[in-house]
Design an enzyme around this catalytic site. Structure first.
Site, short mmCIF file in Angstrom:
data_model
loop_
_atom_site.label_atom_id
_atom_site.label_comp_id
_atom_site.label_asym_id
_atom_site.label_seq_id
_atom_site.Cartn_x
_atom_site.Cartn_y
_atom_site.Cartn_z
N ASP A 192 0.80 -1.23 0.00
CA ASP A 192 0.00 0.00 0.00
C ASP A 192 0.83 1.27 0.00
O ASP A 192 0.33 2.33 0.40
CB ASP A 192 -0.94 0.02 1.21
CG ASP A 192 -2.29 -0.61 0.92
OD1 ASP A 192 -2.62 -0.81 -0.26
OD2 ASP A 192 -3.02 -0.92 1.88
N LYS A 195 -0.55 4.70 -1.18
CA LYS A 195 -1.50 5.53 -0.40
C LYS A 195 -0.85 6.80 0.12
O LYS A 195 -1.54 7.71 0.59
CB LYS A 195 -2.07 4.71 0.75
CG LYS A 195 -3.11 3.69 0.30
CD LYS A 195 -3.76 2.98 1.47
CE LYS A 195 -4.84 2.02 0.99
NZ LYS A 195 -5.46 1.27 2.11
N HIS A 220 -4.12 4.59 -5.89
CA HIS A 220 -2.93 4.30 -5.10
C HIS A 220 -2.12 3.13 -5.65
O HIS A 220 -0.92 3.03 -5.41
CB HIS A 220 -3.30 4.05 -3.62
CG HIS A 220 -3.79 2.67 -3.32
ND1 HIS A 220 -5.10 2.30 -3.47
CD2 HIS A 220 -3.14 1.56 -2.85
CE1 HIS A 220 -5.24 1.04 -3.11
NE2 HIS A 220 -4.08 0.57 -2.73
N HIS A 255 -5.67 -5.57 -5.40
CA HIS A 255 -7.09 -5.23 -5.30
C HIS A 255 -7.90 -5.81 -6.47
O HIS A 255 -9.09 -5.51 -6.60
CB HIS A 255 -7.28 -3.71 -5.24
CG HIS A 255 -6.92 -3.13 -3.90
ND1 HIS A 255 -7.65 -3.37 -2.76
CD2 HIS A 255 -5.88 -2.33 -3.54
CE1 HIS A 255 -7.09 -2.73 -1.74
NE2 HIS A 255 -6.01 -2.10 -2.18
#
Length: 332
Positions: A192, A195, A220, A255
């Protein structure tokens, strides 16, 4: 030298360092390159056990693996950290071959001094793994420093990714090498980092996001890949190449959903890289069972029920089965 079988003599003419021992690892002969590297003359080292060079820096597991292979009559290759006559340390790559002559067995060890390789230095695999893991953790945390709880989340994701990858590999007998498991584990902590480019007001907004806010959050994945590309362009070092490439797959695709309804490219099934499918399960589980600014903490039972419901929809069915079995085995 006179007691050495004539069929073994040609080995001593090799350009690499050579040591010849009997079945009990007693040194019968060494060649000139071996004398030069170790500082031991042939006359003073002949008759000693090969362990005369041994140090505690070589893991016991390495010696155990060598002994097991040789006891079965198999050749063995590995890395030793040995001590010269002057007590200085040297690293060697060694291949030991079992030779049978006239019903007697001999071990032919061929050494290469790793310090003399073109790279100019040698790092043991354990140290390389430690450096890679630590540096990637620092990178991930520094990119998400705004969230005080992010370090714990990243470490939990990395640890659970390692456990799930090992368990899945063993359950399905996939025969993934330990190196691949380690790369997936190390790279998972980067999932991540993109982000860091999302406004805090959106990233930590309580309640549901507006459509345009959701679109921004989904950016992101690409932001994260851009960060990795810039780091690698400046680093230009093979030490992190495979981890960063694996990290890009995880960042970009964790994702995506098994049924093709994820983002950013709506990949489905096995078109999603396995490393991203693994991190997807782990990341969702840890997010659900953790307190976040925008949500309450779920119980483990509720989170597992959600993972189960999403089998074949959000998540790879086989990975869900492995994950549930892993959690069950840990709770017993």
């Amino acid at each position: 030298m006179s007691t050495l079988h004539e069929l073994l003599m040609p080995y001593l003419k090799l350009a690499d360092a050579v040591i010849i021992t009997d079945i009990n690892h007693v040194i019968l002969a060494v060649n000139a390159p071996y004398e030069k590297i170790t500082g031991y003359g042939e006359s003073e080292i002949t008759g000693k056990k090969a362990s005369v060079l041994r140090t505690s820096y070589t893991p016991k597991e390495t010696h155990d693996q060598m002994k097991r292979a040789l006891s079965l009559g198999l050749s063995w290759s590995g890395v030793f950290t040995n001590r010269r006559r002057d007590s200085s340390i040297w690293h060697s790559s060694i291949t030991i071959t079992v030779i049978e002559i006239d019903e007697a067995f001999y071990y032919i060890g061929i050494f290469r001094e790793l310090e003399k390789l073109k790279s100019g230095f040698y790092l043991p695999e354990e140290r390389i793994g430690s450096i890679q893991s630590s540096m990637l953790k620092v990178l991930a945390i520094s990119c998400e420093i705004r969230d005080p709880g992010i370090e714990q989340h990243l470490v939990r994701v990395r640890e659970l990714t390692e456990r799930l990858t090992h368990f899945h590999n063993e359950r399905l007998q996939l025969n993934w090498p330990e190196e691949l498991v380690n790369r997936i584990t190390h790279a998972s902590i980067l999932h991540d980092i993109g982000k860091s480019g999302i406004p805090e007001g959106i990233l930590y907004k309580p309640g549901p996001l507006a459509y345009y806010e959701r679109q921004i959050v989904e950016m992101h994945t690409q932001i994260g890949v851009d960060i990795i590309d810039k780091i690698y362009a400046g680093l230009n070092d093979d030490l992190f190449h495979q981890e960063l490439e694996m990290g890009k797959n995880i960042i970009l695709y964790h994702h995506e959903k098994w049924d093709g309804s994820g983002y950013p490219h709506q990949l489905a099934g096995e078109d999603i890289p396995i490393e991203a499918r693994i991190v997807s399960v782990v990341d969702v589980f840890d997010a659900l069972t953790s307190i976040r600014p925008y949500k309450d903490k779920w119980s483990e039972e509720r989170a597992l029920a959600f993972i189960t419901e999403q089998r074949g929809l959000h998540f790879d069915p086989e990975l869900v089965d492995s994950f549930l079995a892993l959690i069950q085995s840990h709770s017993n």
